[in-house]
Design an enzyme around this catalytic site. Structure first.
Site, mmCIF file in Angstrom:
data_model
loop_
_atom_site.group_PDB
_atom_site.id
_atom_site.type_symbol
_atom_site.label_atom_id
_atom_site.label_comp_id
_atom_site.label_asym_id
_atom_site.label_seq_id
_atom_site.Cartn_x
_atom_site.Cartn_y
_atom_site.Cartn_z
ATOM 1 N N ASP A 209 1.030 -1.149 -0.058
ATOM 2 C CA ASP A 209 -0.053 -0.020 0.004
ATOM 3 C C ASP A 209 0.868 1.231 -0.191
ATOM 4 O OD1 ASP A 209 -1.481 2.071 0.205
ATOM 5 O OD2 ASP A 209 -2.776 1.247 1.848
ATOM 6 N N HIS A 214 0.736 7.997 3.855
ATOM 7 C CA HIS A 214 1.422 7.140 4.821
ATOM 8 C C HIS A 214 3.239 7.672 4.928
ATOM 9 C CE1 HIS A 214 -2.035 5.337 5.171
ATOM 10 N NE2 HIS A 214 -2.247 4.805 4.248
ATOM 11 N N ILE A 229 0.391 9.315 8.436
ATOM 12 C CA ILE A 229 -0.313 8.507 9.343
ATOM 13 C C ILE A 229 -0.143 6.680 9.272
ATOM 14 C CG2 ILE A 229 -2.090 9.989 10.113
ATOM 15 C CD1 ILE A 229 -4.279 8.359 8.237
ATOM 16 N N GLY A 232 -4.164 1.819 8.190
ATOM 17 C CA GLY A 232 -5.157 1.163 9.085
ATOM 18 C C GLY A 232 -5.160 -0.196 9.302
#
Ligand SMILES: CCC/C=C/C(=O)SCCNC(=O)CCNC(=O)[C@H](O)C(C)(C)COP(=O)([O-])OP(=O)([O-])OC[C@H]1O[C@@H](n2cnc3c(N)ncnc32)[C@H](O)[C@@H]1OP(=O)([O-])[O-]
Length: 310
Positions: A209, A214, A229, A232
């Site tokens: 990903d 990110h 961040i 998830g």
């Protein structure tokens, strides 16, 4: 907000999403395990070495059940195409909302998979659209169904595509598979604390990903965050790894189903505390960020059996 005049539910429901094959090797499984913190605090961890090394001469490394979620990422629309008729969104505002995983047999250490993808849900929440994609993954060689993923993405700013007095909502699965759980008031059965590293997202992204949210501080700012961040699915990986350690006594093959709802973002470097409650063969869990004292993820894990030593 989207233009409701261009919204056509029939075209939407027959829309064909990409169905890329997914092949993986032991190297991918080991890199993923490191990305979700396996052996991160103890490189000789007797519960986790098997995910990254042929421990005690074992023939194959073991694959964590949350690795299955990677298989579903290839079908996600990137926002520059019109992913579903009438639904346009800014990919920089996309957040992962929920993940539901069913594992029909333990994940082999390498595999070649064929995927079937369908729209599992679409909901107009006004300020956001929620898109749910279901991916069923079959081993090419045997034709057997290995796992199913239902990935929910929360598209901020993309709602308002239907009549506000009757907002569009479509779902092809039963509501008893909802990720929304009631957290028990009783003391948890187990609590597990683990630190993520400041570089966690940079390591995790190598599992496939590569969304710049990110990694890139500028992109993170546009998306409304002070810095990049954590993915998830990385947080979910930490939580389920904690459950395997604390409830399954280190045996990843006990996990048959996983549900998680992402409640709040996590910054790499924060400490994750996962609380678990055992209800028959279901583990209800809630993960919080210790530094901010906020819940970031909750859901449940269904087990095939209980560990004999419990
Ligand atoms: C996928 C690959 C790319 C990866 C990206 C990442 O990893 S990003 C990093 C990982 N991801 C993150 O960091 C995301 C962390 N999560 C968040 O930041 C927030 O929860 C939010 C922005 C997703 C929603 O907050 P908000 O204040 O805007 O929402 P609200 O409370 O006002 O509810 C509005 C409606 O939406 C519903 N609904 C709410 N939440 C969810 C959900 N999670 N899921 C589904 N649905 C959800 C809720 O039920 C309600 O519907 P109702 O009941 O009215 O019919």
């Amino acid at each position: 907000m989207a233009d409701s005049s261009s919204f056509d539910p029939q075209r939407l429901l027959s829309h064909k999403f990409p169905e890329p094959d997914f092949n993986y090797t032991e190297r991918d499984a080991a890199l993923y395990a490191l990305g979700i913190g396996a052996c991160g605090q103890d490189a000789t961890d007797s519960d986790e070495l098997k995910y990254v090394y042929h421990e005690k001469g074992q023939q194959f490394i073991q694959v964590l059940p949350t690795f299955a979620a990677l298989i579903s990422l290839g079908s996600l629309p990137n926002g520059s195409d019109v992913p579903v008729p009438g639904l346009e969104f800014d990919p920089r505002l996309l957040l992962h909302g929920q993940q539901h995983i069913e594992i029909y047999k333990p994940l082999p250490s390498k595999a070649s998979l064929r995927n079937e993808v369908s729209l599992a849900g679409l909901h107009d929440k006004g300020k956001a659209a929620i898109l749910e994609l279901e991916t069923r993954s079959y081993e090419k060689e045997s034709g057997e169904l290995l796992c199913m993923n239902r990935m929910t993405v929360y598209l901020r700013g993309a709602g308002g595509f239907s009549n506000p007095s009757r907002p569009f909502s479509y779902s092809n699965y039963s509501t008893n598979q909802s990720s929304v759980v009631r957290i028990p008031k009783s003391q948890p059965f187990a609590v597990f604390e683990d630190c993520t590293q400041p570089s966690q997202a940079l390591l995790y992204r190598l599992s496939g990903d590569y969304n710049s949210l990110h990694a890139d501080p500028m992109v993170a700012k546009v998306a409304g965050f002070s810095r990049p961040i954590l993915h998830g699915l990385c947080t979910l990986g930490y939580a389920v790894r904690a459950i395997i350690k604390s409830v399954c006594k280190g045996d990843p093959t006990m996990v048959k189903g996983i549900c998680g709802r992402f409640l709040l973002h996590v910054y790499p470097g924060e400490t994750l505390v996962t609380e678990m409650w055992l209800e028959d063969l279901r583990v209800i869990y809630q993960t919080s960020v210790k530094e901010r004292n906020r819940s970031v993820l909750s859901g449940y894990v269904d087990l095939r059996r209980l560990a004999s030593s419990l």
